[in-house]
Scaffold this active site. Sequence first.
Site, PDB file in Angstrom:
ATOM      1  N   LYS A 230      50.245  60.325  63.429  1.00  0.00           N
ATOM      2  CA  LYS A 230      50.790  61.138  62.336  1.00  0.00           C
ATOM      3  C   LYS A 230      51.610  60.246  61.424  1.00  0.00           C
ATOM      4  CE  LYS A 230      54.468  64.121  62.656  1.00  0.00           C
ATOM      5  NZ  LYS A 230      55.338  64.005  61.478  1.00  0.00           N
TER       6      LYS A 230
ATOM      7  N   ASP B 118      51.219  64.130  57.265  1.00  0.00           N
ATOM      8  CA  ASP B 118      52.165  65.256  57.344  1.00  0.00           C
ATOM      9  C   ASP B 118      53.099  65.236  56.138  1.00  0.00           C
ATOM     10  OD1 ASP B 118      53.894  67.246  58.268  1.00  0.00           O
ATOM     11  OD2 ASP B 118      54.890  65.940  59.717  1.00  0.00           O
TER      12      ASP B 118
ATOM     13  N   LYS C 176      53.419  68.102  54.022  1.00  0.00           N
ATOM     14  CA  LYS C 176      53.923  69.485  53.832  1.00  0.00           C
ATOM     15  C   LYS C 176      54.039  69.882  52.361  1.00  0.00           C
ATOM     16  CE  LYS C 176      56.725  69.462  58.086  1.00  0.00           C
ATOM     17  NZ  LYS C 176      56.774  68.052  58.489  1.00  0.00           N
TER      18      LYS C 176
ATOM     19  N   ASP D 262      53.953  73.667  46.154  1.00  0.00           N
ATOM     20  CA  ASP D 262      54.145  73.604  44.701  1.00  0.00           C
ATOM     21  C   ASP D 262      53.202  74.621  44.068  1.00  0.00           C
ATOM     22  OD1 ASP D 262      54.753  72.679  42.053  1.00  0.00           O
ATOM     23  OD2 ASP D 262      55.139  70.680  42.840  1.00  0.00           O
ATOM     24  N   ILE D 263      53.079  74.634  42.735  1.00  0.00           N
ATOM     25  CA  ILE D 263      52.176  75.600  42.102  1.00  0.00           C
ATOM     26  C   ILE D 263      50.730  75.223  42.447  1.00  0.00           C
ATOM     27  CG2 ILE D 263      53.783  76.208  40.255  1.00  0.00           C
ATOM     28  CD1 ILE D 263      52.139  74.384  38.393  1.00  0.00           C
ATOM     29  N   PRO D 264      49.820  76.214  42.457  1.00  0.00           N
ATOM     30  CA  PRO D 264      48.453  75.965  42.920  1.00  0.00           C
ATOM     31  C   PRO D 264      47.744  74.774  42.265  1.00  0.00           C
ATOM     32  CG  PRO D 264      48.813  78.312  42.691  1.00  0.00           C
ATOM     33  CD  PRO D 264      50.044  77.651  42.157  1.00  0.00           C
TER      34      PRO D 264
ATOM     35  N   THR E 259      48.936  72.041  40.880  1.00  0.00           N
ATOM     36  CA  THR E 259      49.513  70.761  41.325  1.00  0.00           C
ATOM     37  C   THR E 259      49.068  70.451  42.748  1.00  0.00           C
ATOM     38  OG1 THR E 259      51.412  71.136  39.905  1.00  0.00           O
ATOM     39  CG2 THR E 259      51.703  69.528  41.670  1.00  0.00           C
TER      40      THR E 259
ATOM     41  N   THR F 239      60.569  74.576  62.602  1.00  0.00           N
ATOM     42  CA  THR F 239      61.211  74.853  63.889  1.00  0.00           C
ATOM     43  C   THR F 239      62.723  74.605  63.814  1.00  0.00           C
ATOM     44  OG1 THR F 239      60.479  72.658  64.579  1.00  0.00           O
ATOM     45  CG2 THR F 239      59.239  74.513  65.425  1.00  0.00           C
TER      46      THR F 239
ATOM     47  N   ARG G  97      58.875  66.913  75.088  1.00  0.00           N
ATOM     48  CA  ARG G  97      59.697  65.960  75.852  1.00  0.00           C
ATOM     49  C   ARG G  97      59.201  65.929  77.291  1.00  0.00           C
ATOM     50  NH1 ARG G  97      60.606  64.735  71.514  1.00  0.00           N
ATOM     51  NH2 ARG G  97      62.571  64.472  70.407  1.00  0.00           N
TER      52      ARG G  97
ATOM     53  N   GLN H 201      65.935  67.642  69.074  1.00  0.00           N
ATOM     54  CA  GLN H 201      65.059  68.812  69.165  1.00  0.00           C
ATOM     55  C   GLN H 201      65.751  69.887  70.005  1.00  0.00           C
ATOM     56  OE1 GLN H 201      62.450  69.320  67.466  1.00  0.00           O
ATOM     57  NE2 GLN H 201      61.178  67.505  67.233  1.00  0.00           N
TER      58      GLN H 201
ATOM     59  N   GLY I 202      56.784  62.021  69.177  1.00  0.00           N
ATOM     60  CA  GLY I 202      57.385  60.875  68.507  1.00  0.00           C
ATOM     61  C   GLY I 202      58.153  60.008  69.476  1.00  0.00           C
ATOM     62  N   ARG I 203      59.476  60.194  69.487  1.00  0.00           N
ATOM     63  CA  ARG I 203      60.360  59.304  70.241  1.00  0.00           C
ATOM     64  C   ARG I 203      60.059  59.148  71.726  1.00  0.00           C
ATOM     65  NH1 ARG I 203      65.221  62.223  67.392  1.00  0.00           N
ATOM     66  NH2 ARG I 203      63.559  63.770  67.432  1.00  0.00           N
TER      67      ARG I 203
END
Length: 232
Positions: free
Chosen positions: A32, A59, A61, A64-66, A68, A119, A181, A190, A210-211
């Site tokens: 990712k 990732d 995310k 915005d307007i459609p 764009t 989350t 985890r 988290q 991740g970590r």
Amino acid sequence: MKRDVIIACDFNSAEAVYSFLDKFTDVKPFVKIGMELFYAEGPAIVREIKKRGYKIFLDLKLHDIPTTVKKSMAVLSALDVDIVNLHVAGTSEMMKAALEGLTRPDGTRPLLIAVTQLTSTSEERMQKELLINATMEETVAHYALNAKNSGLDGVVCSPLEAGIVAKACGEDFIRVTPGIRFADGDVGDQVRVTTPAKAKELGATFIVVGRPITAADDPVAAYKRCVEEFVN
Ligand code: C5P
């Protein structure tokens, strides 16, 4: 869809991510790339990691307007990534525009998944600040259904919500779940966490880790432990 482990490559430079990925000699994990690495290194980092043979969840995310979002998705699709995402809060018009932008001239496209509620957003803040007069579970199920009805492939959610999403949208609708985890590991920042084995039991399709992998003494062993618990 076959279950898989996605490593969150939350690094701030190309050197750091390459020295991390070079540790993996006998496997090519799904990775990712998030805002930090993308904003630091730009699209070149995506092209290079793809060239090295990795599957990529980009990732970013979008919200915005459609028009764009549609044009931006066309740019991301040309990077040949495997999964991209956006916020359901942009509504169905934006999600449908995103799908149009993502679809390549040959009809193929990356998978498109959606963030329902982050989350990190508590039910209390969602109700007070966003004026959403429903529970978190109702909101996540409703947003996931909006994404499905707009033609999307799945959502990012907590493993604890994976079952609700599967019930609302069907087993084939992808559930990508961070907040993972090991039972004997650090929780860090988290809050609602589960182990890879528990995420499998709760019905996640992909876990994003991740970590617990990137900060491990032996990242390859930590990755293989995730695969052992979640995939096998
Ligand atoms: O290091 P850790 O395993 O907590 O990393 C989780 C990754 O998943 C991070 O890249 C984080 O930005 C991402 N993520 C998350 N919660 C969400 C959406 C994305 O933790 N709701």
